[in-house]
Design an enzyme around this catalytic site. Structure first.
Site, PDB file in Angstrom:
ATOM      1  N   LEU A 114       0.840  -1.204   0.000  1.00  0.00           N
ATOM      2  CA  LEU A 114       0.000   0.000   0.000  1.00  0.00           C
ATOM      3  C   LEU A 114       0.869   1.246   0.000  1.00  0.00           C
ATOM      4  CD1 LEU A 114      -2.479  -1.123   2.806  1.00  0.00           C
ATOM      5  CD2 LEU A 114      -2.940  -1.052   0.333  1.00  0.00           C
ATOM      6  N   ASP A 158       2.573  -6.061   2.592  1.00  0.00           N
ATOM      7  CA  ASP A 158       3.058  -5.125   3.622  1.00  0.00           C
ATOM      8  C   ASP A 158       3.539  -5.820   4.896  1.00  0.00           C
ATOM      9  OD1 ASP A 158       2.679  -2.340   2.608  1.00  0.00           O
ATOM     10  OD2 ASP A 158       0.634  -3.070   2.277  1.00  0.00           O
ATOM     11  N   GLU A 211       5.521  -4.002  12.751  1.00  0.00           N
ATOM     12  CA  GLU A 211       5.073  -3.173  13.870  1.00  0.00           C
ATOM     13  C   GLU A 211       3.548  -3.037  13.906  1.00  0.00           C
ATOM     14  OE1 GLU A 211       6.680   0.831  15.641  1.00  0.00           O
ATOM     15  OE2 GLU A 211       5.523   1.225  13.834  1.00  0.00           O
ATOM     16  N   ASP A 212       2.886  -3.169  12.749  1.00  0.00           N
ATOM     17  CA  ASP A 212       1.449  -2.865  12.722  1.00  0.00           C
ATOM     18  C   ASP A 212       0.539  -3.955  13.279  1.00  0.00           C
ATOM     19  OD1 ASP A 212       1.667  -0.229  11.780  1.00  0.00           O
ATOM     20  OD2 ASP A 212       2.248  -1.020   9.837  1.00  0.00           O
ATOM     21  N   ARG A 270      -4.218  -6.133   5.076  1.00  0.00           N
ATOM     22  CA  ARG A 270      -3.201  -6.434   6.077  1.00  0.00           C
ATOM     23  C   ARG A 270      -3.751  -7.271   7.240  1.00  0.00           C
ATOM     24  NH1 ARG A 270       1.063  -2.157   7.622  1.00  0.00           N
ATOM     25  NH2 ARG A 270       1.940  -4.172   8.190  1.00  0.00           N
ATOM     26  N   ARG A 321      -6.371   4.322   9.984  1.00  0.00           N
ATOM     27  CA  ARG A 321      -6.188   2.899  10.293  1.00  0.00           C
ATOM     28  C   ARG A 321      -6.641   2.521  11.710  1.00  0.00           C
ATOM     29  NH1 ARG A 321      -2.148   0.795   6.848  1.00  0.00           N
ATOM     30  NH2 ARG A 321      -2.471   1.786   4.818  1.00  0.00           N
ATOM     31  N   HIS A 334       0.360   7.356  10.065  1.00  0.00           N
ATOM     32  CA  HIS A 334       0.200   6.966  11.476  1.00  0.00           C
ATOM     33  C   HIS A 334       0.712   8.067  12.414  1.00  0.00           C
ATOM     34  CE1 HIS A 334       0.706   2.565  10.007  1.00  0.00           C
ATOM     35  NE2 HIS A 334      -0.511   2.654  10.476  1.00  0.00           N
ATOM     36  N   CYS A 364       8.661   1.019  11.773  1.00  0.00           N
ATOM     37  CA  CYS A 364       7.675   0.036  11.245  1.00  0.00           C
ATOM     38  C   CYS A 364       8.212  -1.372  11.053  1.00  0.00           C
ATOM     39  CB  CYS A 364       7.182   0.464   9.874  1.00  0.00           C
ATOM     40  SG  CYS A 364       6.972   2.187   9.632  1.00  0.00           S
TER      41      CYS A 364
HETATM   42  C1  CIR Z   1       0.863   0.425   4.879  1.00  0.00           C
HETATM   43  O1  CIR Z   1       0.320   1.307   4.213  1.00  0.00           O
HETATM   44  O2  CIR Z   1       0.270  -0.222   5.734  1.00  0.00           O
HETATM   45  C2  CIR Z   1       2.329   0.126   4.610  1.00  0.00           C
HETATM   46  N1  CIR Z   1       2.628   0.362   3.241  1.00  0.00           N
HETATM   47  C3  CIR Z   1       3.227   0.966   5.488  1.00  0.00           C
HETATM   48  C4  CIR Z   1       3.098   0.658   6.945  1.00  0.00           C
HETATM   49  C5  CIR Z   1       4.010   1.477   7.771  1.00  0.00           C
HETATM   50  N2  CIR Z   1       3.940   1.068   9.126  1.00  0.00           N
HETATM   51  C6  CIR Z   1       4.191   1.854  10.161  1.00  0.00           C
HETATM   52  O3  CIR Z   1       4.385   3.045  10.001  1.00  0.00           O
HETATM   53  N3  CIR Z   1       4.107   1.326  11.362  1.00  0.00           N
END
Ligand code: CIR
Length: 261
Positions: A22, A64, A69-70, A89, A135, A166, A254
């Site tokens: 993404l 992704d 971290e997400d 995700r 998100r 974020h 991340c």
């Molecule tokens: C997203 O849009 O979810 C990924 N391309 C990037 C996630 C980055 N994650 C973060 O900052 N913790």
């Protein structure tokens, strides 16, 4: 122990599908080999900072998934499985669950309508900040607040800036009483209890997407003036190249889950 004292980390290698991850600005193809180089250098830097790193295999079905971290939050007391706000995700959570169960005796969960991304969670010694964003929704933030209380942490729900993905795309903890943030976040008052190093004029908000690990602050090497401002406050800085990874709206925090075992 300080909240940025870590001895363990989990990362996931990027799969070839990472180039389909993404991103807000989808212009131009991404360079897979460069993403791999940047990720390897990041893992090396984690090891040099003293962390034992558990490297998970790539997941081609989840472009992704390198951004570990997400889908989770980790603390010495236990882990929380998150609920990523982006539909593509959400399957990453089940993929990391077994690894967390291996490392943590307590693993807490969110429900399906409780969206929250780890990128919106800023852990400080005073409170865990939960950013509301595209998100992370109110239901997710409130549920997470309850899970954090179970682990012994107080939290504060705040608005993440609207021009970045974020909360932590534009802020980070530098020391127990100091954060780095954009001028706009500083002006919002959410960090009123902290000293603030602001992103240098002319550098992007994502200059604050950095991470303190033990006694070193990892900074994106595209932002030399913010790095210099941090050094001027007495912090040791490690400059890392994440140019290609940044094209996926990601940065230095991340790519790992970090905790003290
Ligand atoms: C997203 O849009 O979810 C990924 N391309 C990037 C996630 C980055 N994650 C973060 O900052 N913790």
């Amino acid at each position: 122990m300080r909240v940025f004292d870590f001895d363990r980390a989990i990362v996931r290698e990027p799969g070839r599908s990472v180039v389909n991850g993404l991103r807000e600005d989808a212009t131009g193809a991404l360079d897979f080999a460069e993403i791999v180089r940047e990720h390897r250098a990041y893992v090396t830097a984690l090891r040099e900072a003293g962390l034992e790193v558990d490297i998970l295999p790539p997941l081609e079905a989840f472009p992704d998934s390198v951004f570990v971290e997400d889908p989770a939050l980790v603390f010495p007391q236990g882990a929380i499985l998150m609920r990523p706000g982006a539909a593509s995700r959400q399957g990453e959570v089940a993929e990391i669950e077994g690894t967390l169960e291996k490392h943590f005796s307590r693993v807490l969960r969110l429900r399906d309508d409780e969206d929250a991304d780890g990128g919106d969670i800023l852990v400080t010694p005073r409170a865990v900040f939960i950013g509301l964003s595209a998100r992370t929704n109110r239901e997710g933030a409130e549920a997470l607040s309850g899970r954090l209380r179970e682990l012994g942490y107080e939290s504060r729900i705040v608005q993440a800036p609207r021009n970045v993905l974020h909360l932590k795309s534009a802020s980070a903890l530098l020391s127990e009483d100091t954060v780095v943030a954009t001028q706009a976040l500083a002006d919002s008052g959410i960090f009123a209890d902290f000293k603030i190093v602001t992103v240098a004029d002319g550098e992007e908000a994502t200059a604050a997407n950095l991470v303190r690990i033990n006694d070193v602050v990892f900074v994106d090497d595209r932002f030399p003036r913010t790095a210099a401002a941090i050094e001027a406050k007495g912090f040791a800085v490690k400059r890392l190249c994440v140019r290609e990874i940044a094209r996926l709206d990601a940065g230095l925090s991340c790519m790992s889950l970090r905790w003290h075992s």
